[in-house]
Design a protein around this motif. Structure first.
Motif, PDB file in Angstrom:
ATOM      1  N   SER A 259       0.112 -10.027  -7.182  1.00  0.00           N
ATOM      2  CA  SER A 259      -1.136  -9.748  -6.470  1.00  0.00           C
ATOM      3  C   SER A 259      -1.029 -10.149  -5.008  1.00  0.00           C
ATOM      4  O   SER A 259      -1.478  -9.420  -4.115  1.00  0.00           O
ATOM      5  N   ALA A 260      -0.443 -11.307  -4.769  1.00  0.00           N
ATOM      6  CA  ALA A 260      -0.277 -11.781  -3.395  1.00  0.00           C
ATOM      7  C   ALA A 260       0.638 -10.850  -2.597  1.00  0.00           C
ATOM      8  O   ALA A 260       0.369 -10.549  -1.426  1.00  0.00           O
ATOM      9  N   LYS A 261       1.696 -10.374  -3.224  1.00  0.00           N
ATOM     10  CA  LYS A 261       2.632  -9.481  -2.541  1.00  0.00           C
ATOM     11  C   LYS A 261       1.952  -8.173  -2.154  1.00  0.00           C
ATOM     12  O   LYS A 261       2.080  -7.705  -1.010  1.00  0.00           O
ATOM     13  N   LEU A 262       1.207  -7.586  -3.086  1.00  0.00           N
ATOM     14  CA  LEU A 262       0.514  -6.327  -2.799  1.00  0.00           C
ATOM     15  C   LEU A 262      -0.533  -6.502  -1.709  1.00  0.00           C
ATOM     16  O   LEU A 262      -0.651  -5.668  -0.803  1.00  0.00           O
ATOM     17  N   ALA A 263      -1.297  -7.575  -1.807  1.00  0.00           N
ATOM     18  CA  ALA A 263      -2.342  -7.830  -0.813  1.00  0.00           C
ATOM     19  C   ALA A 263      -1.731  -8.032   0.573  1.00  0.00           C
ATOM     20  O   ALA A 263      -2.273  -7.565   1.581  1.00  0.00           O
ATOM     21  N   TYR A 264      -0.590  -8.706   0.616  1.00  0.00           N
ATOM     22  CA  TYR A 264       0.082  -8.943   1.892  1.00  0.00           C
ATOM     23  C   TYR A 264       0.574  -7.632   2.502  1.00  0.00           C
ATOM     24  O   TYR A 264       0.409  -7.393   3.701  1.00  0.00           O
ATOM     25  N   ARG A 265       1.166  -6.782   1.663  1.00  0.00           N
ATOM     26  CA  ARG A 265       1.677  -5.512   2.158  1.00  0.00           C
ATOM     27  C   ARG A 265       0.553  -4.613   2.668  1.00  0.00           C
ATOM     28  O   ARG A 265       0.742  -3.829   3.598  1.00  0.00           O
ATOM     29  N   LYS A 266      -0.624  -4.753   2.061  1.00  0.00           N
ATOM     30  CA  LYS A 266      -1.761  -3.939   2.488  1.00  0.00           C
ATOM     31  C   LYS A 266      -2.665  -4.685   3.474  1.00  0.00           C
ATOM     32  O   LYS A 266      -3.717  -4.189   3.853  1.00  0.00           O
ATOM     33  N   LYS A 267      -2.217  -5.908   3.838  1.00  0.00           N
ATOM     34  CA  LYS A 267      -2.904  -6.702   4.867  1.00  0.00           C
ATOM     35  C   LYS A 267      -4.376  -6.920   4.552  1.00  0.00           C
ATOM     36  O   LYS A 267      -5.259  -6.698   5.382  1.00  0.00           O
ATOM     37  N   SER A 268      -4.653  -7.361   3.314  1.00  0.00           N
ATOM     38  CA  SER A 268      -6.038  -7.602   2.905  1.00  0.00           C
ATOM     39  C   SER A 268      -6.095  -8.753   1.903  1.00  0.00           C
ATOM     40  O   SER A 268      -5.655  -8.610   0.753  1.00  0.00           O
ATOM     41  N   LEU A 269      -6.656  -9.878   2.330  1.00  0.00           N
ATOM     42  CA  LEU A 269      -6.822 -11.021   1.437  1.00  0.00           C
ATOM     43  C   LEU A 269      -7.793 -10.681   0.310  1.00  0.00           C
ATOM     44  O   LEU A 269      -7.634 -11.139  -0.824  1.00  0.00           O
ATOM     45  N   ARG A 270      -8.789  -9.855   0.623  1.00  0.00           N
ATOM     46  CA  ARG A 270      -9.783  -9.491  -0.388  1.00  0.00           C
ATOM     47  C   ARG A 270      -9.130  -8.791  -1.581  1.00  0.00           C
ATOM     48  O   ARG A 270      -9.552  -8.984  -2.728  1.00  0.00           O
ATOM     49  N   LEU A 271      -8.096  -7.993  -1.307  1.00  0.00           N
ATOM     50  CA  LEU A 271      -7.420  -7.305  -2.398  1.00  0.00           C
ATOM     51  C   LEU A 271      -6.796  -8.290  -3.378  1.00  0.00           C
ATOM     52  O   LEU A 271      -6.763  -8.044  -4.579  1.00  0.00           O
ATOM     53  N   PHE A 272      -6.293  -9.418  -2.867  1.00  0.00           N
ATOM     54  CA  PHE A 272      -5.704 -10.428  -3.749  1.00  0.00           C
ATOM     55  C   PHE A 272      -6.726 -10.888  -4.785  1.00  0.00           C
ATOM     56  O   PHE A 272      -6.431 -10.964  -5.985  1.00  0.00           O
ATOM     57  N   TRP A 273      -7.956 -11.175  -4.328  1.00  0.00           N
ATOM     58  CA  TRP A 273      -8.987 -11.626  -5.258  1.00  0.00           C
ATOM     59  C   TRP A 273      -9.384 -10.518  -6.224  1.00  0.00           C
ATOM     60  O   TRP A 273      -9.628 -10.772  -7.410  1.00  0.00           O
ATOM     61  N   ASP A 274      -9.426  -9.272  -5.749  1.00  0.00           N
ATOM     62  CA  ASP A 274      -9.758  -8.154  -6.637  1.00  0.00           C
ATOM     63  C   ASP A 274      -8.703  -7.986  -7.722  1.00  0.00           C
ATOM     64  O   ASP A 274      -9.020  -7.753  -8.891  1.00  0.00           O
ATOM     65  N   TYR A 275      -7.437  -8.099  -7.334  1.00  0.00           N
ATOM     66  CA  TYR A 275      -6.363  -7.970  -8.324  1.00  0.00           C
ATOM     67  C   TYR A 275      -6.442  -9.079  -9.365  1.00  0.00           C
ATOM     68  O   TYR A 275      -6.311  -8.830 -10.577  1.00  0.00           O
ATOM     69  N   MET A 276      -6.666 -10.308  -8.914  1.00  0.00           N
ATOM     70  CA  MET A 276      -6.721 -11.419  -9.853  1.00  0.00           C
ATOM     71  C   MET A 276      -7.951 -11.337 -10.751  1.00  0.00           C
ATOM     72  O   MET A 276      -7.891 -11.689 -11.935  1.00  0.00           O
ATOM     73  N   LYS A 277      -9.076 -10.865 -10.205  1.00  0.00           N
ATOM     74  CA  LYS A 277     -10.259 -10.650 -11.039  1.00  0.00           C
ATOM     75  C   LYS A 277      -9.949  -9.624 -12.126  1.00  0.00           C
ATOM     76  O   LYS A 277     -10.375  -9.763 -13.269  1.00  0.00           O
TER      77      LYS A 277
END
Length: 285
Positions: free
Chosen positions: A233-251
């Motif tokens: 999740s962290a890797k994908l969020a980093y590549r897409k430059k969005s911290l919010r995505l990290f939380w969405d993936y983990m949710k």
């Protein structure tokens, strides 16, 4: 005795692709190695897709089409694989099965290049080029492209490999799972980095919340486990430059775990996938 050319069967799921579909078909019909069959699955289109397909089917015997009625909802994963699966009945006599998007322009030697690699390596189960997108008048490789991952837009499978992995799963993450299962069953994967395809309408980055949760849920369904899912999740969020995505993936991961959503792989396959992912992580460090 001259070796017979490989028979390529291509399935193109298409939903309202009238603006670009002709360019894709022209590039495939202009190949130095002609495809044995090109099947376009019209997935509930409401634009000019059907009319364009009727013209091509009339002019070219290798082109076939069928219409599929489906939901208008555009979630990644299941819908496109369902459309792809609907076209499989037309590919009984092929050696290589291709799943191509309807918005690509292929270089003329694309299929011939794939044939060369499949003939040279009988253990090669999946093979393809890379996608490029236009920016400021220049075509550059997509940031989702790398040497270990074939883009879902231009997959090709040796038929025996396709059968070994049980076809494509009707779920988000199908284009990662297919590669993992192919390697689990002993097949090799090749990304040809100098074989560049133009991607006219790249995948939209704006999916709704449900789709983002599905991405995290996919980590659970692939039996990644908590820590590996967190890192992915962290890797994908980093590549897409969005911290919010990290939380969405983990949710999404936690939601799938709470609901005990069905796994996409067996316990044995899941263990192999976890070991494979950890090996690659260790190699980077």
């Amino acid at each position: 005795m001259k070796e017979q050319p490989i028979r390529f069967g291509i399935i193109i799921p298409a939903h309202n692709e009238g603006a670009v579909l002709a360019q894709t078909l022209d590039s495939l019909l202009g190949q130095t190695l002609p495809a044995y069959r090109i099947v376009v699955v019209d997935d509930n289109s409401t634009d000019s897709t059907a009319e364009i397909l009727a013209t091509y089917c009339q002019r070219y015997p290798s082109v076939r089409t069928l219409y599929r009625s489906s939901s208008e909802q555009r979630l990644p994963g299941a819908k496109i694989v369902q459309a792809f699966n609907a076209g499989l009945e037309f590919l009984e006599e092929v050696d290589i099965i291709c799943k191509f998007d309807a918005d690509l322009i292929f270089p003329p030697q694309y299929l011939e290049t794939l044939q060369t690699h499949y003939l040279q390596n009988l253990h090669l189960g999946m093979c393809g080029g890379v996608c490029s997108i236009e920016k400021e008048g220049k075509w550059i490789k997509e940031n989702l492209t790398n040497k270990n991952h074939l883009r879902g837009a231009l997959k090709s499978y040796r038929k025996e490999c396709f059968e070994a992995i049980g076809g494509l799963r009707e779920a988000m993450g199908w284009d990662t799972l297919d590669e993992l299962l192919a390697q689990y069953h002993g097949w090799e994967l090749l990304v040809i980095e100098d074989l560049v395809v133009k991607h006219l309408r790249p995948t939209a980055s704006r999916y709704n919340a449900q789709a983002l949760y599905m991405q995290g849920g996919m980590f659970y369904r692939l039996r990644y486990g908590g820590l590996l899912s967190l890192l992915a999740s962290a890797k994908l969020a980093y590549r897409k430059k969005s911290l919010r995505l990290f939380w969405d993936y983990m949710k999404g991961y936690l939601k799938a775990k709470k609901e005990k959503q069905p796994f996409l792989v067996t316990p044995e396959e899941g263990k192999w996938i976890r070991d494979y992912r950890w090996r690659h992580i260790k190699q980077k460090f």
